[in-house]
Motif scaffolding. Structure first.
Motif, PDB file in Angstrom:
ATOM      1  N   THR A   1       0.802  -1.215   0.000  1.00 56.00           N
ATOM      2  CA  THR A   1       0.000   0.000   0.000  1.00 56.00           C
ATOM      3  C   THR A   1       0.837   1.269   0.000  1.00 56.00           C
ATOM      4  O   THR A   1       0.306   2.352  -0.198  1.00 56.00           O
ATOM      5  N   LYS A   2       2.148   1.164   0.245  1.00 59.57           N
ATOM      6  CA  LYS A   2       3.001   2.347   0.229  1.00 59.57           C
ATOM      7  C   LYS A   2       3.070   2.910  -1.187  1.00 59.57           C
ATOM      8  O   LYS A   2       3.151   2.175  -2.156  1.00 59.57           O
ATOM      9  N   VAL A   3       3.056   4.215  -1.274  1.00 55.05           N
ATOM     10  CA  VAL A   3       3.084   4.887  -2.558  1.00 55.05           C
ATOM     11  C   VAL A   3       4.397   5.644  -2.673  1.00 55.05           C
ATOM     12  O   VAL A   3       4.777   6.396  -1.782  1.00 55.05           O
ATOM     13  N   ALA A   4       5.074   5.437  -3.789  1.00 52.13           N
ATOM     14  CA  ALA A   4       6.327   6.159  -4.013  1.00 52.13           C
ATOM     15  C   ALA A   4       6.017   7.573  -4.460  1.00 52.13           C
ATOM     16  O   ALA A   4       5.012   7.832  -5.104  1.00 52.13           O
ATOM     17  N   GLY A   5       6.879   8.505  -4.110  1.00 56.92           N
ATOM     18  CA  GLY A   5       6.698   9.881  -4.533  1.00 56.92           C
ATOM     19  C   GLY A   5       6.348  10.787  -3.377  1.00 56.92           C
ATOM     20  O   GLY A   5       6.109  10.338  -2.259  1.00 56.92           O
ATOM     21  N   PRO A   6       6.293  12.083  -3.649  1.00 55.30           N
ATOM     22  CA  PRO A   6       6.013  13.047  -2.588  1.00 55.30           C
ATOM     23  C   PRO A   6       4.565  12.966  -2.091  1.00 55.30           C
ATOM     24  O   PRO A   6       3.673  12.540  -2.800  1.00 55.30           O
ATOM     25  N   LYS A   7       4.393  13.393  -0.860  1.00 56.18           N
ATOM     26  CA  LYS A   7       3.085  13.357  -0.214  1.00 56.18           C
ATOM     27  C   LYS A   7       2.867  14.667   0.526  1.00 56.18           C
ATOM     28  O   LYS A   7       3.793  15.192   1.136  1.00 56.18           O
ATOM     29  N   ILE A   8       1.662  15.185   0.459  1.00 52.83           N
ATOM     30  CA  ILE A   8       1.306  16.418   1.171  1.00 52.83           C
ATOM     31  C   ILE A   8       0.157  16.105   2.117  1.00 52.83           C
ATOM     32  O   ILE A   8      -0.802  15.436   1.738  1.00 52.83           O
ATOM     33  N   ARG A   9       0.266  16.606   3.356  1.00 54.05           N
ATOM     34  CA  ARG A   9      -0.813  16.485   4.330  1.00 54.05           C
ATOM     35  C   ARG A   9      -1.356  17.882   4.597  1.00 54.05           C
ATOM     36  O   ARG A   9      -0.619  18.781   4.990  1.00 54.05           O
TER      37      ARG A   9
ATOM     38  N   ILE B   1     -17.182  28.147  21.526  1.00 55.49           N
ATOM     39  CA  ILE B   1     -16.606  28.266  20.184  1.00 55.49           C
ATOM     40  C   ILE B   1     -16.285  26.853  19.727  1.00 55.49           C
ATOM     41  O   ILE B   1     -15.608  26.103  20.423  1.00 55.49           O
ATOM     42  N   ARG B   2     -16.767  26.494  18.542  1.00 52.44           N
ATOM     43  CA  ARG B   2     -16.489  25.175  17.981  1.00 52.44           C
ATOM     44  C   ARG B   2     -15.527  25.326  16.809  1.00 52.44           C
ATOM     45  O   ARG B   2     -15.776  26.108  15.899  1.00 52.44           O
ATOM     46  N   ILE B   3     -14.447  24.561  16.846  1.00 57.48           N
ATOM     47  CA  ILE B   3     -13.464  24.575  15.766  1.00 57.48           C
ATOM     48  C   ILE B   3     -13.531  23.213  15.071  1.00 57.48           C
ATOM     49  O   ILE B   3     -13.189  22.193  15.662  1.00 57.48           O
ATOM     50  N   HIS B   4     -13.994  23.227  13.818  1.00 63.39           N
ATOM     51  CA  HIS B   4     -14.114  22.010  13.023  1.00 63.39           C
ATOM     52  C   HIS B   4     -12.802  21.779  12.286  1.00 63.39           C
ATOM     53  O   HIS B   4     -12.169  22.731  11.828  1.00 63.39           O
ATOM     54  N   LYS B   5     -12.403  20.500  12.133  1.00 68.35           N
ATOM     55  CA  LYS B   5     -11.126  20.174  11.503  1.00 68.35           C
ATOM     56  C   LYS B   5     -11.313  19.049  10.488  1.00 68.35           C
ATOM     57  O   LYS B   5     -12.125  18.145  10.699  1.00 68.35           O
ATOM     58  N   ARG B   6     -10.528  19.112   9.414  1.00 66.96           N
ATOM     59  CA  ARG B   6     -10.493  18.055   8.402  1.00 66.96           C
ATOM     60  C   ARG B   6      -9.038  17.780   8.055  1.00 66.96           C
ATOM     61  O   ARG B   6      -8.184  18.665   8.135  1.00 66.96           O
ATOM     62  N   LEU B   7      -8.759  16.559   7.619  1.00 67.02           N
ATOM     63  CA  LEU B   7      -7.423  16.144   7.235  1.00 67.02           C
ATOM     64  C   LEU B   7      -7.500  15.541   5.838  1.00 67.02           C
ATOM     65  O   LEU B   7      -8.323  14.658   5.586  1.00 67.02           O
ATOM     66  N   VAL B   8      -6.631  16.016   4.926  1.00 62.17           N
ATOM     67  CA  VAL B   8      -6.587  15.517   3.549  1.00 62.17           C
ATOM     68  C   VAL B   8      -5.146  15.178   3.217  1.00 62.17           C
ATOM     69  O   VAL B   8      -4.251  16.003   3.425  1.00 62.17           O
ATOM     70  N   ASP B   9      -4.905  13.966   2.708  1.00 67.32           N
ATOM     71  CA  ASP B   9      -3.586  13.562   2.226  1.00 67.32           C
ATOM     72  C   ASP B   9      -3.628  13.527   0.710  1.00 67.32           C
ATOM     73  O   ASP B   9      -4.568  12.979   0.118  1.00 67.32           O
ATOM     74  N   ILE B  10      -2.592  14.090   0.083  1.00 69.24           N
ATOM     75  CA  ILE B  10      -2.481  14.083  -1.369  1.00 69.24           C
ATOM     76  C   ILE B  10      -1.206  13.334  -1.718  1.00 69.24           C
ATOM     77  O   ILE B  10      -0.116  13.730  -1.311  1.00 69.24           O
ATOM     78  N   LEU B  11      -1.354  12.256  -2.489  1.00 66.65           N
ATOM     79  CA  LEU B  11      -0.242  11.389  -2.849  1.00 66.65           C
ATOM     80  C   LEU B  11       0.149  11.598  -4.310  1.00 66.65           C
ATOM     81  O   LEU B  11      -0.668  12.020  -5.127  1.00 66.65           O
ATOM     82  N   ASN B  12       1.378  11.263  -4.646  1.00 67.65           N
ATOM     83  CA  ASN B  12       1.905  11.369  -6.008  1.00 67.65           C
ATOM     84  C   ASN B  12       1.682  12.762  -6.593  1.00 67.65           C
ATOM     85  O   ASN B  12       1.160  12.916  -7.688  1.00 67.65           O
ATOM     86  N   ILE B  13       2.077  13.753  -5.861  1.00 67.14           N
ATOM     87  CA  ILE B  13       1.823  15.129  -6.289  1.00 67.14           C
ATOM     88  C   ILE B  13       2.913  15.597  -7.242  1.00 67.14           C
ATOM     89  O   ILE B  13       4.076  15.264  -7.084  1.00 67.14           O
TER      90      ILE B  13
END
Length: 116
Positions: A12-20, A80-92
């Protein structure tokens, strides 16, 4: 033939750069629209997107006294409510990176980008 856990992780590992990308906002509608814009931009530039992953909402509660002298025991509560999301972008690619840096996102959205 069955695979071990280590073999599955290596597959499942992906080669290349990754952005979080971590996205924070006070309004859940604004954060969802900003997340959609980011995902559409990444997919348009042939990058693989993992997410969005909703993280726990941070709730800060504040109590303020209504009066300082006569009615000390009465107070008003705010939160005060702080909503959060996490997105990973692979092979950028560099083209996708430039497209993500030049996005026009709604006001009130805080973004933290981390290269991995």
């Amino acid at each position: 033939m069955t695979q071990t856990k280590v073999e599955k992780k290596e597959a499942t590992k992906v080669a290349g750069p990754k952005i979080r990308i971590k996205i924070r906002a006070y309004d859940n509608k604004i954060i969802d629209s900003a997340t959609k814009i980011i995902i559409d931009t990444a997919e348009r530039n042939n990058a693989k997107v993992v997410g969005p992953v909703p993280l726990p909402t941070q709730i800060s509660k504040i109590s303020v006294a209504r009066s300082t002298f006569v009615h000390k025991t009465s107070s008003e509560q705010y939160e005060i409510r702080i909503h959060k999301r996490l997105v990973d972008i692979l092979n950028i690619t560099p083209k996708a990176t430039d497209a993500l840096m030049n996005l026009n996102l709604p006001s009130g959205v805080d973004i933290a980008i981390k290269m991995m």
